[in-house]
Design a protein around this motif. Structure first.
Motif, short mmCIF file in Angstrom:
data_model
loop_
_atom_site.label_atom_id
_atom_site.label_comp_id
_atom_site.label_asym_id
_atom_site.label_seq_id
_atom_site.Cartn_x
_atom_site.Cartn_y
_atom_site.Cartn_z
N ARG A 178 1.34 17.83 -13.40
CA ARG A 178 1.44 18.12 -14.82
C ARG A 178 1.82 19.58 -15.10
N SER A 179 1.20 20.49 -14.45
CA SER A 179 1.45 21.92 -14.68
C SER A 179 1.44 22.59 -13.31
N THR A 180 2.64 22.79 -12.78
CA THR A 180 2.73 23.24 -11.39
C THR A 180 2.22 24.66 -11.20
N LYS A 181 1.65 24.88 -10.03
CA LYS A 181 1.18 26.21 -9.63
C LYS A 181 1.99 26.63 -8.40
N LEU A 182 1.97 27.92 -8.11
CA LEU A 182 2.69 28.42 -6.94
C LEU A 182 2.23 27.71 -5.67
N GLU A 183 0.94 27.44 -5.59
CA GLU A 183 0.38 26.82 -4.38
C GLU A 183 0.72 25.34 -4.24
N ASP A 184 1.40 24.78 -5.23
CA ASP A 184 1.88 23.39 -5.10
C ASP A 184 3.18 23.32 -4.30
N SER A 185 3.76 24.46 -4.00
CA SER A 185 4.98 24.48 -3.18
C SER A 185 4.69 23.89 -1.82
N ALA A 186 5.41 22.85 -1.49
CA ALA A 186 5.14 22.11 -0.25
C ALA A 186 6.20 21.02 -0.10
N MET A 187 6.14 20.35 1.03
CA MET A 187 6.92 19.14 1.24
C MET A 187 6.01 17.98 0.87
N TYR A 188 6.50 17.08 0.04
CA TYR A 188 5.70 15.93 -0.37
C TYR A 188 6.31 14.67 0.24
N PHE A 189 5.47 13.95 0.97
CA PHE A 189 5.92 12.74 1.64
C PHE A 189 5.29 11.51 0.98
N CYS A 190 6.12 10.53 0.75
CA CYS A 190 5.67 9.22 0.32
C CYS A 190 5.61 8.32 1.55
N ALA A 191 4.66 7.40 1.57
CA ALA A 191 4.58 6.44 2.67
C ALA A 191 4.16 5.09 2.11
N SER A 192 4.50 4.04 2.84
CA SER A 192 4.09 2.71 2.42
C SER A 192 3.82 1.85 3.66
N ARG A 193 3.04 0.81 3.46
CA ARG A 193 2.81 -0.14 4.54
C ARG A 193 2.46 -1.50 3.97
N VAL A 194 2.59 -2.49 4.85
CA VAL A 194 2.43 -3.85 4.38
C VAL A 194 0.96 -4.23 4.23
N SER A 195 0.12 -3.60 5.05
CA SER A 195 -1.30 -3.90 5.00
C SER A 195 -2.07 -2.70 5.52
N ARG A 196 -3.37 -2.77 5.42
CA ARG A 196 -4.23 -1.68 5.91
C ARG A 196 -4.67 -1.96 7.33
N GLU A 197 -5.75 -1.29 7.72
CA GLU A 197 -6.41 -1.51 9.02
C GLU A 197 -5.46 -1.34 10.19
N GLY A 198 -4.94 -0.13 10.25
CA GLY A 198 -4.17 0.24 11.42
C GLY A 198 -2.70 -0.09 11.37
N TYR A 199 -2.26 -0.72 10.31
CA TYR A 199 -0.82 -0.97 10.20
C TYR A 199 -0.07 0.36 10.05
N GLU A 200 1.15 0.38 10.56
CA GLU A 200 1.96 1.58 10.52
C GLU A 200 2.29 1.97 9.09
N GLN A 201 2.16 3.26 8.82
CA GLN A 201 2.66 3.79 7.56
C GLN A 201 4.08 4.28 7.80
N TYR A 202 4.98 3.87 6.94
CA TYR A 202 6.37 4.29 7.01
C TYR A 202 6.57 5.43 6.02
N TYR A 258 0.85 -1.18 0.00
CA TYR A 258 0.00 0.00 0.00
C TYR A 258 0.89 1.23 0.00
N PHE A 259 0.56 2.20 -0.87
CA PHE A 259 1.43 3.34 -1.07
C PHE A 259 0.62 4.63 -1.01
N TYR A 260 1.28 5.67 -0.53
CA TYR A 260 0.58 6.92 -0.26
C TYR A 260 1.45 8.12 -0.61
N TRP A 261 0.77 9.20 -0.94
CA TRP A 261 1.41 10.51 -1.01
C TRP A 261 0.64 11.45 -0.10
N TYR A 262 1.42 12.23 0.66
CA TYR A 262 0.89 13.29 1.50
C TYR A 262 1.68 14.55 1.18
#
Lengths: 114, 114
Positions: free
Chosen positions: B80-104, B31-35
């Motif tokens: 695709r087409s960046t805006k000024l408001e896209d400026s941020a820190m982007y974090f990727c996360a992953s985990r082995v399973s859902r339902e409360g498993y830790e996201q790394y 399972y993979f995520y972007w924040y």
């Protein structure tokens, strides 16, 4: 939608003392998970502690413990014997049992004073 | 200990340009995520990804965003087409399973749009 509130933007504690960080949340769900994540100045978030809503017993990890009050929708983090390395941003986070995302609070910046 | 890695650590781009942020999740995670975290604000969920398709996405994740797992190890976020408001820190996360498993979480990519 779930919301997570951390009412203390900044906290400070003397080394070796105890500090409690507050978190409240709002949900209509009965089953869910709560987390405290630590984000040190290097900015990589690390899981500190995890609580399952269906467990009445408060989670404990070494110097870190939580006070989970389900009826009050409160999930505070207690750090005992604070260390300089505990200096970080602390985020409270919520996940529905059927969901697939974390909802974060705004964070509490903790400074541990030598 | 296995870690989530992200490249680059800092990306500067001009408004309207396309950017691709790269992540290598932990190898046995499914399972993979972007924040993202705009400076001084809370961490916000963008998208979750499982079995080569999007599981859930937030309102932020509009048509300008896309995710891909091109080769079984990398997990990318394209704007695709960046805006000024896209400026941020982007974090990727992953985990082995859902339902409360830790996201790394990875260390993040700081995106600056000028």
């Amino acid at each position: 939608a779930q919301t997570v509130t951390q009412s203390q933007p900044e906290m400070s504690v003397q080394e070796a003392e105890t500090v409690t960080l507050s978190c409240t949340y709002d949900t209509s769900e009965n089953n869910y998970y709560l987390f405290w994540y630590k984000q040190p100045p290097s900015r990589q978030m690390i899981l500190v502690i995890r609580q399952e809503a269906y467990k009445q017993q408060n989670a404990t990890e070494n110097r870190f413990s939580v006070n989970f009050q389900k009826a009050a929708k409160s999930f505070s983090l207690k750090i005992s014997d604070s260390q300089l390395g505990d200096t970080a941003m602390y985020f409270c986070a919520f996940e529905e049992s059927s969901g697939d995302k974390l909802t974060f609070g705004t964070g509490t910046r903790l400074a541990v004073r030598p | 200990e296995p870690e989530v890695t992200q490249t680059p650590s800092h990306q500067v781009t001009q408004m309207g340009q396309e950017v691709i942020l790269r992540c290598v999740p932990i190898s046995n995670h499914l399972y993979f995520y972007w924040y993202r975290q705009i400076l001084g604000q809370k961490v916000e969920f963008l998208v979750s990804f499982y079995n080569n398709e999007i599981s859930e996405k937030s309102e932020i994740f509009d048509d300008q965003f896309s995710v891909e797992r091109p080769d079984g190890s990398n997990f990318t976020l394209k704007i695709r087409s960046t805006k000024l408001e896209d400026s941020a820190m982007y974090f990727c996360a992953s985990r082995v399973s859902r339902e409360g498993y830790e996201q790394y979480f990875g260390p993040g990519t700081r995106l600056t749009v000028t």
